[in-house]
Design an enzyme around this catalytic site. Sequence first.
Site, PDB file in Angstrom:
ATOM      1  N   CYS A   1       0.958  -1.271  -0.046  1.00 58.28           N
ATOM      2  CA  CYS A   1      -0.070  -0.066  -0.038  1.00 58.28           C
ATOM      3  C   CYS A   1       0.898   1.388   0.275  1.00 58.28           C
ATOM      4  CB  CYS A   1      -0.955  -0.032   1.116  1.00 58.28           C
ATOM      5  SG  CYS A   1      -0.071  -0.049   2.747  1.00 58.28           S
ATOM      6  N   THR A   2       1.958   1.218   0.502  1.00 60.69           N
ATOM      7  CA  THR A   2       2.724   2.409   0.730  1.00 60.69           C
ATOM      8  C   THR A   2       3.608   2.514  -0.667  1.00 60.69           C
ATOM      9  OG1 THR A   2       3.655   1.970   3.140  1.00 60.69           O
ATOM     10  CG2 THR A   2       5.078   3.225   1.667  1.00 60.69           C
TER      11      THR A   2
END
Length: 424
Positions: A206-207
Amino acid sequence: MAGERRSSRRRYQYIDKFLNKAGPSTDPDFVPGAPTITNLETSKVLVIGAGGLGCEILKDLAMSGFRDIHVIDMDTIDVSNLNRQFLFRKDDVGMSKAEVAAASVMKRCKDVQITPFNGKIQDKDEEFYLQFKIIICGLDSIEARRWINATLCSMVDMDNPESLKPLVDGGTEGFKGQARVILPTLTSCIECQLDMHAPRAAVPLCTLATIPRQPEHCIEWAKIIAWEEHRKDTVLDTDDPEHITWLYEKALNRAKEFNIPGVTYQTTQGVVKNIIPAIASTNAIIAAACCNEAFKLATSCNPNLTNYMMYTGDDSIYTYTFEHEQKPDCPVCGNLAKTITVNPNQTLQEFIESLGERPEAQLKKPTLRTESTSLYFQSPPSLEEQTRPNLSKKLKDLISDGEEVGVSDPAFIIDFKFKLAFQF
């Protein structure tokens, strides 16, 4: 001719002090004088890697009396190498590291013959490695170390003492470094010590996908997400300059989008290949330790290291030696399956991903099978499709507690055996 030889030996008169007489720690088989000197000069040594550590090793070997040296490296010289890889000059950029390093040392030590090989160590067969007396690693890749370690162990034939090739391995990371001596199948090997080289912590997807904060995040995004979107039919080859350039350009555009500085070709190479950073002074110290061990192995003038030396120079200068024990469950030099604890409710997909993160495994593309069942095959495509449904199944539905699982990975020539112990 004799006069030329005497003149040549004057260069090594400081070394001859060790070789012309026995000392309190010399090997019982040590023969002082000409036989040992001849043995040193005729010892064929292979240096793997001609980068920061490899340049130092080549120089030290040539100045220690070794005259038949071979070096293999697949890389070409980049301008970023010039600050610490002292055998190279600006005009050498783009040329083979092995070839330039060999020529540079021979220019200064004219009685030394260095034979360069430009290519991958994986492209050489056992016959190539059998010709050497000692092999010294100056690598910046854990994967390459594991490959040569497994190869040398597999070569050992108990009926042929000449098949055992001592491996002297050096490594540096910033102000820290280590040197170790490995006698394949007889002492602790690199695989026994693998948990000392923990893999880099993974960054959440997600980062990478939404909020990258570092240049490394942009590079990982290009490697994991962009490559899969645009070139999923092509296997990523981290040694292919075209592939690295493609990743670099994608990562650079990503970084500009989020105003993140620091994405360079060199950084991209380091992240993708997991290259360990190096400092010139640390390289010099560790190379000296490695060549000292090679000198002792070739001449028996003193006992070799048993078997691990660590160095740190960040706050002060500190070294420590200890004997790393051989592990019976080592997949390379042992004969027992390694026991690892797993959650039985974990899916096979999650277990496969964990094998890349576990310090004792670090396997990126594992194929798994039990004695009776094929759990998952990475290739060929037909078998991958056939075993893909198992990925979503829980481990407890596929194997029993304590069952052995065979694991293979295309990066290694050996198979791994793990005994899975359920832990609820």
